[in-house]
Design an enzyme around this catalytic site. Structure first.
Site, PDB file in Angstrom:
ATOM      1  CD1 TRP A 152      17.606 -34.487 -21.846  1.00 43.07           C
ATOM      2  CD2 TRP A 152      17.047 -35.791 -20.117  1.00 43.07           C
ATOM      3  NE1 TRP A 152      18.592 -35.440 -21.707  1.00 43.07           N
ATOM      4  CE2 TRP A 152      18.273 -36.266 -20.661  1.00 43.07           C
ATOM      5  CE3 TRP A 152      16.501 -36.457 -19.031  1.00 43.07           C
ATOM      6  CZ2 TRP A 152      18.955 -37.358 -20.139  1.00 43.07           C
ATOM      7  CZ3 TRP A 152      17.181 -37.538 -18.507  1.00 43.07           C
ATOM      8  CH2 TRP A 152      18.389 -37.978 -19.058  1.00 43.07           C
ATOM      9  CG  ASN A 153      18.887 -33.947 -15.789  1.00 41.48           C
ATOM     10  OD1 ASN A 153      18.868 -32.916 -16.445  1.00 41.48           O
ATOM     11  ND2 ASN A 153      19.905 -34.262 -15.037  1.00 41.48           N
ATOM     12  CE  LYS A 176      18.118 -26.097 -27.319  1.00 40.82           C
ATOM     13  NZ  LYS A 176      17.568 -27.482 -27.135  1.00 40.82           N
ATOM     14  N   GLY A 229      24.501 -29.588 -19.058  1.00 40.73           N
ATOM     15  CA  GLY A 229      24.316 -30.745 -19.933  1.00 40.73           C
ATOM     16  C   GLY A 229      25.583 -31.576 -19.983  1.00 40.73           C
ATOM     17  CD  GLU A 251      25.607 -28.721 -12.841  1.00 37.98           C
ATOM     18  OE1 GLU A 251      26.334 -29.733 -12.985  1.00 37.98           O
ATOM     19  OE2 GLU A 251      24.405 -28.772 -12.546  1.00 37.98           O
ATOM     20  CG  LEU A 252      30.069 -29.088 -18.254  1.00 40.45           C
ATOM     21  CD1 LEU A 252      31.441 -28.984 -18.898  1.00 40.45           C
ATOM     22  CD2 LEU A 252      28.971 -28.824 -19.283  1.00 40.45           C
ATOM     23  CB  CYS A 285      25.001 -33.493 -13.271  1.00 39.86           C
ATOM     24  SG  CYS A 285      24.167 -32.376 -12.146  1.00 39.86           S
ATOM     25  CD  GLU A 385      27.238 -37.607 -16.763  1.00 35.17           C
ATOM     26  OE1 GLU A 385      27.243 -37.056 -17.874  1.00 35.17           O
ATOM     27  OE2 GLU A 385      26.988 -37.013 -15.698  1.00 35.17           O
TER      28      GLU A 385
HETATM   29  P1  NAI Z   1      23.334 -32.549 -24.379  1.00 33.89           P
HETATM   30  O1  NAI Z   1      24.399 -32.033 -23.507  1.00 33.89           O
HETATM   31  O2  NAI Z   1      23.708 -32.809 -25.778  1.00 33.89           O
HETATM   32  O3  NAI Z   1      22.099 -31.545 -24.393  1.00 33.89           O
HETATM   33  C1  NAI Z   1      21.847 -30.602 -23.381  1.00 33.89           C
HETATM   34  C2  NAI Z   1      21.269 -29.358 -24.037  1.00 33.89           C
HETATM   35  O4  NAI Z   1      22.207 -28.829 -24.976  1.00 33.89           O
HETATM   36  C3  NAI Z   1      19.984 -29.616 -24.825  1.00 33.89           C
HETATM   37  O5  NAI Z   1      19.121 -28.505 -24.668  1.00 33.89           O
HETATM   38  C4  NAI Z   1      20.480 -29.689 -26.251  1.00 33.89           C
HETATM   39  O6  NAI Z   1      19.494 -29.381 -27.199  1.00 33.89           O
HETATM   40  C5  NAI Z   1      21.588 -28.666 -26.251  1.00 33.89           C
HETATM   41  N1  NAI Z   1      22.608 -28.844 -27.277  1.00 33.89           N
HETATM   42  C6  NAI Z   1      23.063 -30.013 -27.811  1.00 33.89           C
HETATM   43  N2  NAI Z   1      24.017 -29.771 -28.734  1.00 33.89           N
HETATM   44  C7  NAI Z   1      24.174 -28.429 -28.795  1.00 33.89           C
HETATM   45  C8  NAI Z   1      25.007 -27.561 -29.553  1.00 33.89           C
HETATM   46  N3  NAI Z   1      25.889 -28.022 -30.440  1.00 33.89           N
HETATM   47  N4  NAI Z   1      24.921 -26.239 -29.342  1.00 33.89           N
HETATM   48  C9  NAI Z   1      24.053 -25.736 -28.439  1.00 33.89           C
HETATM   49  N5  NAI Z   1      23.227 -26.504 -27.717  1.00 33.89           N
HETATM   50  C10 NAI Z   1      23.289 -27.835 -27.866  1.00 33.89           C
HETATM   51  O7  NAI Z   1      22.725 -33.830 -23.708  1.00 33.89           O
HETATM   52  P2  NAI Z   1      21.483 -34.750 -24.149  1.00 33.89           P
HETATM   53  O8  NAI Z   1      21.510 -34.985 -25.630  1.00 33.89           O
HETATM   54  O9  NAI Z   1      20.259 -34.182 -23.568  1.00 33.89           O
HETATM   55  O10 NAI Z   1      21.860 -36.094 -23.386  1.00 33.89           O
HETATM   56  C11 NAI Z   1      22.942 -36.890 -23.832  1.00 33.89           C
HETATM   57  C12 NAI Z   1      23.794 -37.359 -22.680  1.00 33.89           C
HETATM   58  O11 NAI Z   1      24.433 -36.258 -22.047  1.00 33.89           O
HETATM   59  C13 NAI Z   1      23.052 -38.054 -21.568  1.00 33.89           C
HETATM   60  O12 NAI Z   1      22.911 -39.407 -21.829  1.00 33.89           O
HETATM   61  C14 NAI Z   1      23.935 -37.798 -20.392  1.00 33.89           C
HETATM   62  O13 NAI Z   1      24.947 -38.766 -20.306  1.00 33.89           O
HETATM   63  C15 NAI Z   1      24.574 -36.492 -20.670  1.00 33.89           C
HETATM   64  N6  NAI Z   1      23.921 -35.413 -19.926  1.00 33.89           N
HETATM   65  C16 NAI Z   1      24.449 -35.026 -18.749  1.00 33.89           C
HETATM   66  C17 NAI Z   1      23.826 -34.055 -18.003  1.00 33.89           C
HETATM   67  C18 NAI Z   1      24.387 -33.640 -16.706  1.00 33.89           C
HETATM   68  O14 NAI Z   1      23.757 -32.860 -16.001  1.00 33.89           O
HETATM   69  N7  NAI Z   1      25.538 -34.105 -16.332  1.00 33.89           N
HETATM   70  C19 NAI Z   1      22.563 -33.444 -18.413  1.00 33.89           C
HETATM   71  C20 NAI Z   1      22.117 -33.895 -19.697  1.00 33.89           C
HETATM   72  C21 NAI Z   1      22.776 -34.846 -20.384  1.00 33.89           C
END
Ligand code: NAI
Ligand code: MG
Length: 494
Positions: A152-153, A176, A229, A251-252, A285, A385
């Site tokens: 979402w960022n 998605k 994510g 990209e994590l 990130c 993080e």
């Molecule tokens: P997330 O990594 O869980 O979600 C990112 C995407 O993956 C969203 O579209 C979500 O719906 C999808 N997703 C979640 N679980 C999944 C699964 N089992 N299978 C397939 N798709 C799945 O991150 P979220 O919930 O948005 O944020 C949680 C934390 O993650 C944040 O507080 C942050 O620390 C971290 N984060 C880090 C990012 C980065 O660029 N480093 C970006 C987003 C989140």
């Protein structure tokens, strides 16, 4: 009544199979913005089927690479025409500054133009075979249906980093988006339609990770998954992809060091530290969340950063002069605050911030720019993080010690180095274990420059020429130009 948004599948809006919707909130005002379709497996199946059929259709598979490039260029144009609208929609949805999102949206067409130009420069080669009678050449082919899952960022920018090269290479996509920011991704699909992409080439299924993301990753017709994510979700996705032998680009997360040497321009370095951790509320990130300052400049840097952090204008992200908006959603706020409290319980000093800011006349998820001192590499606030406006500032004395400290992390996404010493800059660029190194700048990004997360920060390359190859497969073709008799069928070699 709240506006309802459906999935975008096969060139049209499609209601969710199970009929459910979920609300998206403005994190500054807490108003409900719209409801998006709550996607489940049948929706994903429908989208992948549409993408598969588009992949095989003459209207897409029959295009030359140059024609695909034209379509991407058109999409860049159309996005450029809607840049301000898209910026507003993103800012309302995730609370990031309208100013920043406008900058991102105005840069977005460049990504499409870059991959438009690259589309017909993806080439195979002729291999010098062991026999003059053999013509051996390679060709790069698209993979098929590529799934993208994004956070979402920076919704449109992060999605674009994936779909621009994927489409340029001839794939079709099922996107998605994050459940927090569905709207601009649906607009993107509409704009692709407007730009002339055939129906089914760009599809969007909205919804939650477990309900819509997971069935996409495990769909048997998916040829590749590209994800941005959290590291935890990335690891699950990589395991699923491995079990079906499909490729993934990930990209994590990061815990990037921003390093200030004693010979740096400390005033600029302080601005670089601010840019690294307080821009975007640290919800990026590449956040420079670990700040290492040489002892000789530690006090000065700390003072400059603390002073500027204290004067950051917090408020409505739509107001031009605002410098910090809210965090994107409630869990994010709780997560950031609980990390700060954890840091304090681990022995850190909350030198600045560490609470919700006062005097904000909006009810949203605001958190004050925070500086933690008396921190070290064994603390969870330094290792994990946080994804918020929280800087951990630490002193160091020697370069070798610094390299050890900076590299003592499971992440390897980016690093900032502030120094006036040219030799040191290049030496450190080599020694720091991160995919992107910025010297005397931070957060710079371009479609032309490849980026890769090392260690737990990712797999595969985004941006640059290299990333288009992530969306192709390499075929080797052997042609025997000798029409004479086969000498020995038991020993046929090149
Ligand atoms: P997330 O990594 O869980 O979600 C990112 C995407 O993956 C969203 O579209 C979500 O719906 C999808 N997703 C979640 N679980 C999944 C699964 N089992 N299978 C397939 N798709 C799945 O991150 P979220 O919930 O948005 O944020 C949680 C934390 O993650 C944040 O507080 C942050 O620390 C971290 N984060 C880090 C990012 C980065 O660029 N480093 C970006 C987003 C989140
Ligand atoms: Mg939202």
């Amino acid at each position: 009544m709240t506006e309802r948004l459906d999935h975008f599948i096969g060139g049209e809006y499609v209601a969710p199979a199970e009929g459910a919707y979920f609300a998206s909130t403005n994190p500054a005002t807490l108003d409900t913005l719209y409801e998006a379709a709550r996607g489940t497996e049948p929706d994903v199946r429908r989208a992948v089927a549409a993408a598969r059929s588009a992949f095989e259709s003459p209207s897409w598979a029959g295009l030359t690479a140059t024609r695909r490039g034209h379509l991407l260029r058109r999409l860049g144009d159309v996005i450029g025409e809607h840049a301000d609208e898209l910026a507003m929609l993103e800012s309302l949805d995730n609370g990031k500054l309208l100013r920043e999102m406008r900058g991102q949206m105005r840069a977005l067409p460049e990504y499409y133009y870059y991959y438009a130009g690259l589309a017909d420069k993806v080439q195979g080669s002729q291999i010098p075979a062991a026999s003059l009678d053999i013509l051996n050449y390679t060709q790069r082919e698209p993979l098929g249906v590529v799934g993208t899952i994004t956070p979402w960022n920076s919704p449109l920018t992060l999605t674009t980093s994936k779909i621009a090269p994927a489409l340029a290479a001839g794939n079709t996509v099922v996107i998605k988006p994050s459940e927090y920011t569905s709207r601009t991704i649906l607009r993107l699909a509409e704009l692709a339609d407007e730009a002339g992409f055939p129906a089914g080439v760009v599809n969007v299924v909205t919804g939650f990770g477990a309900e819509a993301g997971a069935p996409l990753v495990s769909h048997p017709d998916l040829a590749k998954i590209s994800f941005t994510g959290s590291t935890a979700t990335g690891s699950r996705i990589a395991a699923e992809a491995a079990s079906r032998f499909i490729g993934c680009t990930l990209e994590l997360g990061g815990k990037s060091p921003n390093i200030v040497f004693e010979d740096a321009n400390v005033e600029n370095a302080a601005m670089g530290v601010i840019a690294g951790i307080y821009a975007a509320g640290g919800q990026t990130c590449i956040a420079g969340s670990r700040v290492f300052a040489h002892r000789a400049v530690y006090d000065e840097l700390l003072e400059r950063v603390t002073e500027r952090a204290g004067s950051i204008r917090i408020g409505d992200p739509l107001v031009e002069t605002t410098e910090l908006g809210p965090l994107a959603f409630e869990d994010q706020l709780e997560k950031v605050d609980s990390y700060v409290r954890l840091g304090a319980s681990e022995g850190a000093t909350v030198h600045a911030g560490g609470a919700r800011p006062e005097g904000i006349d909006l009810p949203g998820y605001y958190y004050a720019p925070t500086v933690l001192t008396d921190v070290h590499n064994d603390m969870r606030v330094v290792r994990e993080e946080i994804f918020g406006p929280v800087a951990a500032i630490m002193p160091f004395e020697h370069e070798d010690e610094l390299v050890g400290l900076a590299n003592d992390t499971e992440y390897g996404l980016a690093a900032g180095i502030w120094t006036q010493n040219l030799a040191r800059a290049h030496r450190l660029a080599r020694r720091i274990d991160a995919g992107t190194i910025w010297v005397n700048t931070y957060r710079a990004m371009s479609p032309m420059s490849p980026r890769q997360g090392f260690k737990h920060s990712g797999v595969g390359i985004e941006h640059g020429i290299e990333s288009i190859y992530e969306y192709t497969r390499l075929k080797s073709v052997w042609i025997n130009t000798d029409e004479g008799p086969v000498a020995d069928p038991f020993v046929m070699r090149g």
